[in-house]
Design an enzyme around this catalytic site. Structure first.
Site, PDB file in Angstrom:
ATOM      1  N   GLU A  75       0.825  -1.208   0.000  1.00  0.00           N
ATOM      2  CA  GLU A  75       0.000   0.000   0.000  1.00  0.00           C
ATOM      3  C   GLU A  75       0.860   1.259   0.000  1.00  0.00           C
ATOM      4  O   GLU A  75       0.592   2.229  -0.706  1.00  0.00           O
ATOM      5  CB  GLU A  75      -0.917   0.044   1.233  1.00  0.00           C
ATOM      6  CG  GLU A  75      -1.933  -1.073   1.296  1.00  0.00           C
ATOM      7  CD  GLU A  75      -1.425  -2.305   2.041  1.00  0.00           C
ATOM      8  OE1 GLU A  75      -0.227  -2.649   1.897  1.00  0.00           O
ATOM      9  OE2 GLU A  75      -2.227  -2.929   2.749  1.00  0.00           O
ATOM     10  N   CYS A 115       0.176   1.522   7.255  1.00  0.00           N
ATOM     11  CA  CYS A 115      -0.397   1.826   5.936  1.00  0.00           C
ATOM     12  C   CYS A 115      -1.691   2.624   6.080  1.00  0.00           C
ATOM     13  O   CYS A 115      -1.961   3.527   5.284  1.00  0.00           O
ATOM     14  CB  CYS A 115      -0.639   0.543   5.154  1.00  0.00           C
ATOM     15  SG  CYS A 115       0.893  -0.185   4.547  1.00  0.00           S
TER      16      CYS A 115
HETATM   17  N1  THU Z   1       2.136  -6.482   4.026  1.00  0.00           N
HETATM   18  C1  THU Z   1       1.679  -5.615   3.074  1.00  0.00           C
HETATM   19  O1  THU Z   1       2.310  -5.403   2.034  1.00  0.00           O
HETATM   20  N2  THU Z   1       0.517  -4.982   3.323  1.00  0.00           N
HETATM   21  C2  THU Z   1      -0.260  -5.180   4.420  1.00  0.00           C
HETATM   22  O2  THU Z   1      -1.279  -4.525   4.561  1.00  0.00           O
HETATM   23  C3  THU Z   1       0.123  -6.174   5.415  1.00  0.00           C
HETATM   24  C4  THU Z   1       1.474  -6.762   5.265  1.00  0.00           C
HETATM   25  C5  THU Z   1       3.404  -7.179   3.760  1.00  0.00           C
HETATM   26  C6  THU Z   1       4.550  -6.770   4.624  1.00  0.00           C
HETATM   27  C7  THU Z   1       5.435  -7.993   4.557  1.00  0.00           C
HETATM   28  O3  THU Z   1       6.230  -7.916   3.396  1.00  0.00           O
HETATM   29  C8  THU Z   1       4.440  -9.142   4.397  1.00  0.00           C
HETATM   30  O4  THU Z   1       3.228  -8.566   3.970  1.00  0.00           O
HETATM   31  C9  THU Z   1       4.200  -9.948   5.678  1.00  0.00           C
HETATM   32  O5  THU Z   1       3.879  -9.106   6.724  1.00  0.00           O
END
Ligand code: THU
Length: 162
Positions: A75, A115
């Site tokens: 995000e 985020c």
């Molecule tokens: N992650 C995201 O990209 N967005 C989210 O809203 C939750 C978590 C990613 C961060 C990390 O690379 C992986 O998911 C596991 O936490």
């Protein structure tokens, strides 16, 4: 003392096919972006698609790092790209889709706290709500009409001036 209730309504779609064509198209873009995620440590891929008011779609996905905290969520990759490259174009909506390499994620994924805070900044900046679509790999899609709804009692720039 009085009590105040903070609540909001969220739309629940049975699947991506139930979405409007604009939302469906945005979610398909998020799914495509998800496949390019760099997530060798968590095996958890997330894609984000940001729809600008000029119709352009900006993509992002999670970018991990051997020094774990140096990575960034999908995000924020997407919304920071939008802020950096289209600073004067309003954001209409954001779609996110997540999937694990190890199991089939059928529950919509919700953005992490950082985020939510980052997305809220752009909503405040443009003084117009940003809608959010959330999905796993398959199954239900959730939609809310404003980032502020999923971050109640938020800290924003209004506190910084008198
Ligand atoms: N992650 C995201 O990209 N967005 C989210 O809203 C939750 C978590 C990613 C961060 C990390 O690379 C992986 O998911 C596991 O936490």
């Amino acid at each position: 003392m009085k009590k105040r209730t903070v609540s909001f309504k969220i739309l629940v779609y049975n699947s991506i096919e139930e979405l409007s064509s604009i939302d469906n198209n945005l979610m398909l873009a998020a799914i495509e972006a998800r496949e390019n995620a760099y997530a060798p440590y968590s095996d958890f891929k997330v894609g984000a698609a940001v729809l600008l008011e000029n119709g352009k779609i900006v993509l992002g996905n999670n970018q991990e790092n051997a020094a774990y905290p140096s990575g960034l969520c999908a995000e924020r990759v997407a919304i920071f790209y939008a802020g950096a490259n289209f600073p004067n174009v309003k954001i209409q909506s954001i779609a996110i889709s997540a999937s694990s390499i190890n199991y089939i994620l059928e529950t919509p994924v919700a953005p992490c706290g950082s985020c939510r805070q980052s997305m809220l900044e752009y909503e405040t900046k443009q003084n117009q709500p940003i809608s959010l679509l959330m999905m796993g790999k398959k199954g239900e899609v959730l939609k809310c009409n404003s980032i502020s709804e999923i971050l109640p009692l938020a800290f924003d720039s209004s506190y910084l001036t008198s």
